[in-house]
Scaffold this motif. Sequence first.
Motif, mmCIF file in Angstrom:
data_model
loop_
_atom_site.group_PDB
_atom_site.id
_atom_site.type_symbol
_atom_site.label_atom_id
_atom_site.label_comp_id
_atom_site.label_asym_id
_atom_site.label_seq_id
_atom_site.Cartn_x
_atom_site.Cartn_y
_atom_site.Cartn_z
ATOM 1 N N VAL A 96 -3.726 66.111 15.218
ATOM 2 C CA VAL A 96 -2.542 65.654 15.941
ATOM 3 C C VAL A 96 -2.680 66.154 17.369
ATOM 4 O O VAL A 96 -3.362 67.161 17.611
ATOM 5 C CB VAL A 96 -1.247 66.193 15.270
ATOM 6 C CG1 VAL A 96 -1.219 67.708 15.239
ATOM 7 C CG2 VAL A 96 0.016 65.627 15.894
ATOM 8 N N VAL A 97 -2.072 65.456 18.335
ATOM 9 C CA VAL A 97 -2.095 65.913 19.721
ATOM 10 C C VAL A 97 -0.670 66.009 20.260
ATOM 11 O O VAL A 97 0.215 65.269 19.831
ATOM 12 C CB VAL A 97 -2.951 65.012 20.636
ATOM 13 C CG1 VAL A 97 -4.417 65.055 20.223
ATOM 14 C CG2 VAL A 97 -2.440 63.585 20.662
ATOM 15 N N ILE A 98 -0.505 66.938 21.200
ATOM 16 C CA ILE A 98 0.760 67.076 21.918
ATOM 17 C C ILE A 98 0.454 66.839 23.391
ATOM 18 O O ILE A 98 -0.350 67.572 23.984
ATOM 19 C CB ILE A 98 1.373 68.479 21.736
ATOM 20 C CG1 ILE A 98 1.632 68.775 20.264
ATOM 21 C CG2 ILE A 98 2.663 68.604 22.559
ATOM 22 C CD1 ILE A 98 2.081 70.213 19.986
ATOM 23 N N ALA A 99 1.068 65.827 23.970
ATOM 24 C CA ALA A 99 0.907 65.544 25.395
ATOM 25 C C ALA A 99 2.061 66.208 26.138
ATOM 26 O O ALA A 99 3.231 65.935 25.846
ATOM 27 C CB ALA A 99 0.913 64.043 25.644
ATOM 28 N N VAL A 100 1.722 67.100 27.067
ATOM 29 C CA VAL A 100 2.715 67.828 27.846
ATOM 30 C C VAL A 100 2.552 67.412 29.303
ATOM 31 O O VAL A 100 1.535 67.707 29.925
ATOM 32 C CB VAL A 100 2.534 69.356 27.702
ATOM 33 C CG1 VAL A 100 3.666 70.090 28.399
ATOM 34 C CG2 VAL A 100 2.442 69.766 26.239
ATOM 35 N N HIS A 101 3.538 66.697 29.829
ATOM 36 C CA HIS A 101 3.446 66.112 31.171
ATOM 37 C C HIS A 101 2.180 65.269 31.205
ATOM 38 O O HIS A 101 1.845 64.636 30.216
ATOM 39 C CB HIS A 101 3.503 67.202 32.248
ATOM 40 C CG HIS A 101 4.849 67.858 32.317
ATOM 41 N ND1 HIS A 101 5.907 67.288 32.979
ATOM 42 C CD2 HIS A 101 5.306 69.015 31.789
ATOM 43 C CE1 HIS A 101 6.981 68.073 32.873
ATOM 44 N NE2 HIS A 101 6.635 69.128 32.133
ATOM 45 N N GLY A 102 1.452 65.224 32.309
ATOM 46 C CA GLY A 102 0.180 64.527 32.305
ATOM 47 C C GLY A 102 -0.059 63.625 33.487
ATOM 48 O O GLY A 102 0.860 63.137 34.130
ATOM 49 N N ALA A 103 -1.336 63.417 33.753
ATOM 50 C CA ALA A 103 -1.802 62.505 34.786
ATOM 51 C C ALA A 103 -2.622 61.406 34.096
ATOM 52 O O ALA A 103 -2.460 61.187 32.889
ATOM 53 C CB ALA A 103 -2.622 63.282 35.830
ATOM 54 N N TYR A 104 -3.502 60.754 34.832
ATOM 55 C CA TYR A 104 -4.230 59.626 34.247
ATOM 56 C C TYR A 104 -5.187 60.031 33.139
ATOM 57 O O TYR A 104 -5.416 59.267 32.203
ATOM 58 C CB TYR A 104 -4.958 58.833 35.329
ATOM 59 C CG TYR A 104 -3.996 58.084 36.221
ATOM 60 C CD1 TYR A 104 -3.095 57.174 35.686
ATOM 61 C CD2 TYR A 104 -3.972 58.306 37.585
ATOM 62 C CE1 TYR A 104 -2.198 56.498 36.485
ATOM 63 C CE2 TYR A 104 -3.077 57.635 38.400
ATOM 64 C CZ TYR A 104 -2.199 56.733 37.847
ATOM 65 O OH TYR A 104 -1.304 56.078 38.648
ATOM 66 N N GLY A 105 -5.753 61.217 33.208
ATOM 67 C CA GLY A 105 -6.610 61.681 32.113
ATOM 68 C C GLY A 105 -5.817 61.787 30.817
ATOM 69 O O GLY A 105 -6.296 61.413 29.748
ATOM 70 N N THR A 106 -4.581 62.280 30.932
ATOM 71 C CA THR A 106 -3.695 62.366 29.764
ATOM 72 C C THR A 106 -3.394 60.974 29.230
ATOM 73 O O THR A 106 -3.386 60.760 28.005
ATOM 74 C CB THR A 106 -2.383 63.091 30.141
ATOM 75 O OG1 THR A 106 -2.706 64.333 30.759
ATOM 76 C CG2 THR A 106 -1.505 63.301 28.924
ATOM 77 N N LEU A 107 -3.164 60.042 30.135
ATOM 78 C CA LEU A 107 -2.888 58.672 29.712
ATOM 79 C C LEU A 107 -4.075 58.100 28.937
ATOM 80 O O LEU A 107 -3.892 57.440 27.911
ATOM 81 C CB LEU A 107 -2.568 57.802 30.930
ATOM 82 C CG LEU A 107 -2.186 56.355 30.649
ATOM 83 C CD1 LEU A 107 -0.957 56.257 29.751
ATOM 84 C CD2 LEU A 107 -1.944 55.626 31.976
ATOM 85 N N SER A 108 -5.296 58.391 29.389
ATOM 86 C CA SER A 108 -6.461 57.895 28.651
ATOM 87 C C SER A 108 -6.540 58.545 27.273
ATOM 88 O O SER A 108 -6.888 57.883 26.289
ATOM 89 C CB SER A 108 -7.754 58.135 29.438
ATOM 90 O OG SER A 108 -8.149 59.481 29.415
ATOM 91 N N GLU A 109 -6.201 59.829 27.184
ATOM 92 C CA GLU A 109 -6.214 60.511 25.886
ATOM 93 C C GLU A 109 -5.160 59.924 24.952
ATOM 94 O O GLU A 109 -5.398 59.783 23.745
ATOM 95 C CB GLU A 109 -5.987 62.009 26.090
ATOM 96 C CG GLU A 109 -7.174 62.676 26.755
ATOM 97 C CD GLU A 109 -6.871 64.050 27.340
ATOM 98 O OE1 GLU A 109 -7.794 64.861 27.401
ATOM 99 O OE2 GLU A 109 -5.707 64.305 27.738
ATOM 100 N N LEU A 110 -4.011 59.564 25.496
ATOM 101 C CA LEU A 110 -2.977 58.915 24.680
ATOM 102 C C LEU A 110 -3.486 57.580 24.141
ATOM 103 O O LEU A 110 -3.256 57.256 22.969
ATOM 104 C CB LEU A 110 -1.692 58.717 25.485
ATOM 105 C CG LEU A 110 -0.921 59.974 25.835
ATOM 106 C CD1 LEU A 110 0.213 59.659 26.797
ATOM 107 C CD2 LEU A 110 -0.399 60.647 24.583
ATOM 108 N N ALA A 111 -4.175 56.824 24.980
ATOM 109 C CA ALA A 111 -4.717 55.537 24.533
ATOM 110 C C ALA A 111 -5.739 55.745 23.409
ATOM 111 O O ALA A 111 -5.716 55.024 22.407
ATOM 112 C CB ALA A 111 -5.358 54.801 25.710
ATOM 113 N N PHE A 112 -6.616 56.740 23.568
ATOM 114 C CA PHE A 112 -7.573 57.031 22.494
ATOM 115 C C PHE A 112 -6.846 57.426 21.212
ATOM 116 O O PHE A 112 -7.201 56.978 20.121
ATOM 117 C CB PHE A 112 -8.547 58.149 22.895
ATOM 118 C CG PHE A 112 -9.640 57.713 23.818
ATOM 119 C CD1 PHE A 112 -10.499 56.675 23.478
ATOM 120 C CD2 PHE A 112 -9.823 58.348 25.035
ATOM 121 C CE1 PHE A 112 -11.515 56.274 24.327
ATOM 122 C CE2 PHE A 112 -10.839 57.957 25.894
ATOM 123 C CZ PHE A 112 -11.691 56.918 25.544
ATOM 124 N N ALA A 113 -5.832 58.277 21.329
ATOM 125 C CA ALA A 113 -5.100 58.721 20.138
ATOM 126 C C ALA A 113 -4.422 57.543 19.445
ATOM 127 O O ALA A 113 -4.463 57.435 18.209
ATOM 128 C CB ALA A 113 -4.078 59.791 20.506
#
Length: 158
Positions: A96-113
């Motif tokens: 499982v992942v927890i996204a805390v705030h974020g920039a474009y790298g976080t957005l890419s990780e959300l898409a992968f998840a």
Amino acid sequence: MKTHIGVLGPNTTTGEQYQLGCEVGRCIAEANAILFCGGLGGMMRAAAEGAKSAGGQTVGILPGTDKTAANEFIDIAIPTDLGAYRNALLVRSCDVVIAVHGAYGTLSELAFALRLKVPIVGLHTWEVHRDGKADPGIHLAHTAKEAVALAIKLAGKK
């Protein structure tokens, strides 16, 4: 086997964001889970620092080839030489992942998840919409404690 919880977030943070990341990391350690992150600065460092402050274990999936590039709170540094593409490996390594705030790298990780069907908890992060509706794959939390409790619950449903 312990639950692997990834923390996703920006590589630079405000003081308030950093404190929230530390709290998330501490809660992960208190839940007896292993923290996975990108291993560098910003939210990655904050979460790892929080986990270590509570006696937790940390793993950093690094973009480069040098394991010594990891922040000082990483127990196990995994150099990938994949650059930003290591985001997929980070997500795939987690229950499982927890996204805390974020920039474009976080957005890419959300898409992968979302693509890999890895459950996501969002804490003050991106909202993803499909057909005008919020994507139900991102479960929202309002506090670090709530985010980690929800992450543990979602990991158990995999």
